[in-house]
Design a protein around this motif. Structure first.
Motif: not given
Length: 296
Positions: A58-59, A64-69, A216-217
């Motif tokens: 986490s973090g 960050l990339i996997q959770q981004s749009h 920030c995701t």
């Protein structure tokens, strides 16, 4: 008087060029594509199930990339698109085909796959200041495929009309990247819902402030709740120089320590808030009868 014998050619079969002959399976391409299938298949399953890949705490940059749009294109996980690309490459390399036809198809697929992967890697590095090891592994696999396929091009491919054909394939790549860039820029976003625009405007007029950062995701998730109305939010960027840069003075003065942070009527909320909670905390009243449609 003797008649001269007419020589009859013994080889009457039409000559077939080496590039038009059928060839068998290219096991090197199949093997490289299999590596890509393992990587993207693993990431696809996790993206569809909501899980986190290994080495992606986490973090972390990977998280960050996997959770981004940017991890989805038209709602489809990018990893799943990559899986489909590798599957097509493996299938084309496995099935018998003429040398030239196979090479053209494999070269186009590997070019588009590599170019799109490079585009997403650049987005991650410059927009999020993050690099994902799984994404880099897939990129290296695509580069290896493209280099190998380029080196193995048939003798008829270089120069002349084939140079023009290569340029047309490059144009195809830029077209794909252009469509993706337009999507990520919000060109294909639906029209903002009037109720959400009204709420965002009310938040701004009432003095509420939404503090966040571009990388920030959770902030992206907060904006996503407003869809096309997100531009109307009272948003303050706390990290204008990027992930490793200094905080803006506005965020330092407000004592912001985590993202997203809302300050509404003097109260601080350090979380992603639903539109109903934001309406309640700010004193906004949904206009009937569209309250349910405007407050998902």
């Amino acid at each position: 008087m003797s008649k001269k014998r007419q020589k009859i050619p013994t080889d009457t079969a039409p000559k077939v060029s080496a590039d038009s002959r059928h060839v068998g399976t290219d096991w090197i391409v199949v093997s490289l594509a299999a590596v890509g299938l393992l990587i993207t298949g693993y990431l696809s399953v996790l993206a569809l199930s909501g899980g986190a890949p290994a080495l992606c705490s986490s973090g972390s940059d990977c998280d960050l990339i996997q959770q981004s749009h940017w991890s989805r294109l038209f709602g489809i996980p990018v990893a799943l698109l990559g899986f489909g690309t590798y599957a097509l490459i493996a299938l084309l390399a496995f099935l018998p085909s003429t040398r030239l036809r196979r090479w053209r198809r494999l070269w186009t697929l590997s070019l588009v796959g590599m170019g799109f992967s490079l585009y997403l890697t650049a987005i991650g590095y410059f927009q999020l200041e993050a690099l994902c090891p799984w994404c880099l592994a897939s990129l290296l696999t695509l580069i290896a495929l493209f280099v190998y396929i380029s080196v193995k091009r048939p003798s008829a491919a270089p120069g002349g009309p084939w140079l023009n054909w290569s340029v047309s394939q490059a144009a195809l790549l830029f077209g794909v990247i252009g469509i993706a860039h337009a999507y990520y820029g919000g060109l294909f976003s639906p029209r903002p819902e009037p109720q959400l625009v009204a709420l965002a405007t009310h938040l701004k007029d009432s003095g509420a402030v939404f503090y966040g950062a571009s990388w920030c995701t959770a902030c992206q998730q907060q904006k996503a709740k407003f869809g096309g109305a997100a531009d109307a939010l009272p948003y303050t960027e706390c990290s204008p120089s990027g992930r490793g840069g200094p905080f803006s003075m506005a965020c330092l003065n407000a004592g912001i320590q985590s993202f997203p942070t809302w300050i509404i009527r003097g109260q601080r909320y350090q979380e992603v808030m639903s539109v109903d909670d934001l309406a309640k905390r700010s004193g906004f009243t949904w206009n009937p009868p569209n309250a349910e449609a405007g407050a998902p």
